[in-house]
Design a protein around this motif. Structure first.
Motif, PDB file in Angstrom:
ATOM      1  N   CYS A   1      -0.470  -1.707 -11.587  1.00 17.21           N
ATOM      2  CA  CYS A   1      -0.623  -2.829 -10.651  1.00 17.21           C
ATOM      3  C   CYS A   1      -1.593  -2.514  -9.520  1.00 17.21           C
ATOM      4  CB  CYS A   1       0.733  -3.213 -10.065  1.00 17.21           C
ATOM      5  SG  CYS A   1       1.886  -3.879 -11.285  1.00 17.21           S
ATOM      6  N   ILE A   2      -2.011  -1.260  -9.418  1.00 17.33           N
ATOM      7  CA  ILE A   2      -2.941  -0.876  -8.349  1.00 17.33           C
ATOM      8  C   ILE A   2      -4.338  -1.410  -8.685  1.00 17.33           C
ATOM      9  CG2 ILE A   2      -4.107   1.065  -7.239  1.00 17.33           C
ATOM     10  CD1 ILE A   2      -1.478   2.655  -7.650  1.00 17.33           C
ATOM     11  N   ILE A   3      -4.885  -2.200  -7.774  1.00 17.04           N
ATOM     12  CA  ILE A   3      -6.207  -2.790  -7.973  1.00 17.04           C
ATOM     13  C   ILE A   3      -7.272  -2.002  -7.216  1.00 17.04           C
ATOM     14  CG2 ILE A   3      -7.604  -4.875  -7.704  1.00 17.04           C
ATOM     15  CD1 ILE A   3      -5.322  -5.098  -9.762  1.00 17.04           C
ATOM     16  N   THR A   4      -6.978  -1.642  -5.974  1.00 17.55           N
ATOM     17  CA  THR A   4      -7.918  -0.849  -5.177  1.00 17.55           C
ATOM     18  C   THR A   4      -7.402   0.582  -5.056  1.00 17.55           C
ATOM     19  OG1 THR A   4      -8.689  -2.751  -3.880  1.00 17.55           O
ATOM     20  CG2 THR A   4      -8.982  -0.571  -2.894  1.00 17.55           C
ATOM     21  N   PRO A   5      -8.137   1.553  -5.592  1.00 14.29           N
ATOM     22  CA  PRO A   5      -7.726   2.953  -5.451  1.00 14.29           C
ATOM     23  C   PRO A   5      -7.874   3.423  -4.006  1.00 14.29           C
ATOM     24  CG  PRO A   5      -9.320   2.657  -7.243  1.00 14.29           C
ATOM     25  CD  PRO A   5      -9.326   1.410  -6.435  1.00 14.29           C
ATOM     26  N   GLY A   6      -7.018   4.321  -3.595  1.00 17.73           N
ATOM     27  CA  GLY A   6      -6.996   4.800  -2.219  1.00 17.73           C
ATOM     28  C   GLY A   6      -8.269   5.484  -1.765  1.00 17.73           C
TER      29      GLY A   6
ATOM     30  N   ALA B   1       0.865  -1.180   0.000  1.00 20.01           N
ATOM     31  CA  ALA B   1       0.000   0.000   0.000  1.00 20.01           C
ATOM     32  C   ALA B   1       0.897   1.225   0.000  1.00 20.01           C
ATOM     33  CB  ALA B   1      -0.893   0.013   1.240  1.00 20.01           C
ATOM     34  N   ASP B   2       0.422   2.291  -0.620  1.00 17.11           N
ATOM     35  CA  ASP B   2       1.119   3.551  -0.416  1.00 17.11           C
ATOM     36  C   ASP B   2       0.347   4.352   0.628  1.00 17.11           C
ATOM     37  OD1 ASP B   2      -0.985   4.909  -1.667  1.00 17.11           O
ATOM     38  OD2 ASP B   2       0.073   5.125  -3.577  1.00 17.11           O
ATOM     39  N   THR B   3       0.903   5.464   1.039  1.00 17.24           N
ATOM     40  CA  THR B   3       0.300   6.220   2.138  1.00 17.24           C
ATOM     41  C   THR B   3      -1.012   6.888   1.741  1.00 17.24           C
ATOM     42  OG1 THR B   3       1.731   8.096   1.570  1.00 17.24           O
ATOM     43  CG2 THR B   3       2.485   6.613   3.317  1.00 17.24           C
ATOM     44  N   TYR B   4      -1.376   6.839   0.458  1.00 20.50           N
ATOM     45  CA  TYR B   4      -2.687   7.318   0.013  1.00 20.50           C
ATOM     46  C   TYR B   4      -3.744   6.217   0.096  1.00 20.50           C
ATOM     47  CZ  TYR B   4      -0.860  11.729  -1.872  1.00 20.50           C
ATOM     48  OH  TYR B   4      -0.297  12.985  -2.026  1.00 20.50           O
ATOM     49  N   GLY B   5      -3.301   4.972   0.353  1.00 19.28           N
ATOM     50  CA  GLY B   5      -4.244   3.871   0.452  1.00 19.28           C
ATOM     51  C   GLY B   5      -4.420   3.078  -0.824  1.00 19.28           C
ATOM     52  N   ASN B   6      -3.649   3.370  -1.858  1.00 21.68           N
ATOM     53  CA  ASN B   6      -3.693   2.553  -3.072  1.00 21.68           C
ATOM     54  C   ASN B   6      -3.123   1.177  -2.760  1.00 21.68           C
ATOM     55  OD1 ASN B   6      -4.626   4.641  -4.977  1.00 21.68           O
ATOM     56  ND2 ASN B   6      -2.650   5.606  -4.512  1.00 21.68           N
ATOM     57  N   LEU B   7      -3.798   0.132  -3.235  1.00 18.90           N
ATOM     58  CA  LEU B   7      -3.428  -1.228  -2.829  1.00 18.90           C
ATOM     59  C   LEU B   7      -3.040  -2.107  -4.011  1.00 18.90           C
ATOM     60  CD1 LEU B   7      -6.309  -1.970  -0.270  1.00 18.90           C
ATOM     61  CD2 LEU B   7      -4.094  -0.868   0.156  1.00 18.90           C
ATOM     62  N   VAL B   8      -1.998  -2.908  -3.772  1.00 13.75           N
ATOM     63  CA  VAL B   8      -1.547  -3.942  -4.702  1.00 13.75           C
ATOM     64  C   VAL B   8      -1.645  -5.273  -3.980  1.00 13.75           C
ATOM     65  CG1 VAL B   8       0.427  -4.849  -5.987  1.00 13.75           C
ATOM     66  CG2 VAL B   8       0.017  -2.379  -5.920  1.00 13.75           C
ATOM     67  N   TYR B   9      -2.215  -6.280  -4.643  1.00 14.76           N
ATOM     68  CA  TYR B   9      -2.406  -7.588  -4.011  1.00 14.76           C
ATOM     69  C   TYR B   9      -1.409  -8.610  -4.536  1.00 14.76           C
ATOM     70  CZ  TYR B   9      -6.784  -5.369  -2.661  1.00 14.76           C
ATOM     71  OH  TYR B   9      -7.711  -4.505  -2.156  1.00 14.76           O
ATOM     72  N   ASP B  10      -1.316  -9.724  -3.823  1.00 21.34           N
ATOM     73  CA  ASP B  10      -0.352 -10.776  -4.158  1.00 21.34           C
ATOM     74  C   ASP B  10      -1.060 -11.968  -4.790  1.00 21.34           C
ATOM     75  OD1 ASP B  10       1.858 -12.378  -4.352  1.00 21.34           O
ATOM     76  OD2 ASP B  10       1.982 -12.845  -2.218  1.00 21.34           O
TER      77      ASP B  10
ATOM     78  N   ALA C   1      -7.153  -1.282   5.628  1.00 17.17           N
ATOM     79  CA  ALA C   1      -6.272  -2.142   4.849  1.00 17.17           C
ATOM     80  C   ALA C   1      -5.033  -2.493   5.661  1.00 17.17           C
ATOM     81  CB  ALA C   1      -5.861  -1.455   3.554  1.00 17.17           C
ATOM     82  N   GLU C   2      -4.738  -3.782   5.722  1.00 14.85           N
ATOM     83  CA  GLU C   2      -3.482  -4.247   6.310  1.00 14.85           C
ATOM     84  C   GLU C   2      -2.548  -4.602   5.166  1.00 14.85           C
ATOM     85  OE1 GLU C   2      -1.871  -8.170   8.733  1.00 14.85           O
ATOM     86  OE2 GLU C   2      -3.821  -7.344   9.275  1.00 14.85           O
ATOM     87  N   ALA C   3      -1.355  -4.038   5.172  1.00 17.70           N
ATOM     88  CA  ALA C   3      -0.418  -4.247   4.073  1.00 17.70           C
ATOM     89  C   ALA C   3       0.912  -4.759   4.591  1.00 17.70           C
ATOM     90  CB  ALA C   3      -0.202  -2.947   3.303  1.00 17.70           C
TER      91      ALA C   3
END
Length: 217
Positions: free
Chosen positions: A193-198, A150-159, A178-180
């Motif tokens: 690669c960002i799936i969930t926008p912040g 995750a970045d500090t804006y909350g954008n998320l990348v999954y595995d 979100a737990e990252a």
């Protein structure tokens, strides 16, 4: 601060499939906080000592909406004893109900389960000469998800497959935590690669991970 958003009696939606993709640090925090009388929404009940199954096994859940509970025998025992209310929803239907909740839709139409226990008490409509069930959308007081980065804006990348229901769940909570495994600065994630926008994420916590060897013992 994130755990302060979680209270007794809440409806909590979680990502994960058999424990993979469920946020272990948040779940452990919920146990340490001794939360109770929870309603959970997610794919399954994990295993007795893995994922959301730890909350179920400790009797902290009064109801769960899931596609199956077979991987957690304690959940089955509690259900048969009347200590746990279980609402079964076929896996694809469950995912679509979560998506509908996140998108603000009034529900979805499905022909899955007509004539079975699934259609009890549900409204039916005829569209194009075919009968469908109206499946209601699902939302939660708090949604908890697990990401690779995750970045500090909350954008998320999954595995990989640990993505599973997490992107849908992230949209369907009034508050999303979100737990990252890793938190980076804005601009360090590949936008492709960002799936969930912040915009969907309210809180981010760094994961402490899980000891899978211990969990299986």
């Amino acid at each position: 601060q994130a755990l302060e958003q979680l209270q007794d009696g809440m409806t909590i939606m979680f990502g994960g499939f058999g424990g993979v993709g469920s946020p272990p640090t948040l779940i452990d925090g919920m146990i340490e906080k001794k939360l109770k009388d929870l309603t959970l929404i997610g794919n399954d009940t994990g295993f007795p000592q893995i994922g959301i199954g730890k909350l179920v096994s400790q009797g902290r859940v009064k109801k769960i909406i899931a596609s199956h509970i077979g991987s957690n025998p304690i959940a089955g025992k509690l259900m048969n004893e009347g200590a746990l209310e279980v609402e079964f929803s076929p896996q694809g239907t469950l995912a679509e109900r979560i998506r509908a909740g996140g998108a603000g839709l009034g529900g979805i139409l499905s022909d899955i389960g007509i004539g079975s226990m699934i259609d009890r008490g549900k409204q039916k409509v005829i569209v194009g000469g075919k009968e469908y069930l109206i499946e209601t959308p699902l939302q939660a007081d708090v949604a908890i998800v697990h990401a690779k980065k995750a970045d500090t804006y909350g954008n998320l990348v999954y595995d990989k497959s640990a993505r599973n229901t997490n992107p849908l769940v992230a949209t369907a909570g009034k508050i999303t935590i979100a737990e990252a495994e890793e938190i980076v600065e804005p601009g360090e994630l590949d936008p492709e690669c960002i799936i969930t926008p912040g915009i969907y994420v309210d809180y981010i916590v760094e994961s402490k991970g899980v000891d899978w060897k211990w969990a299986w013992e």
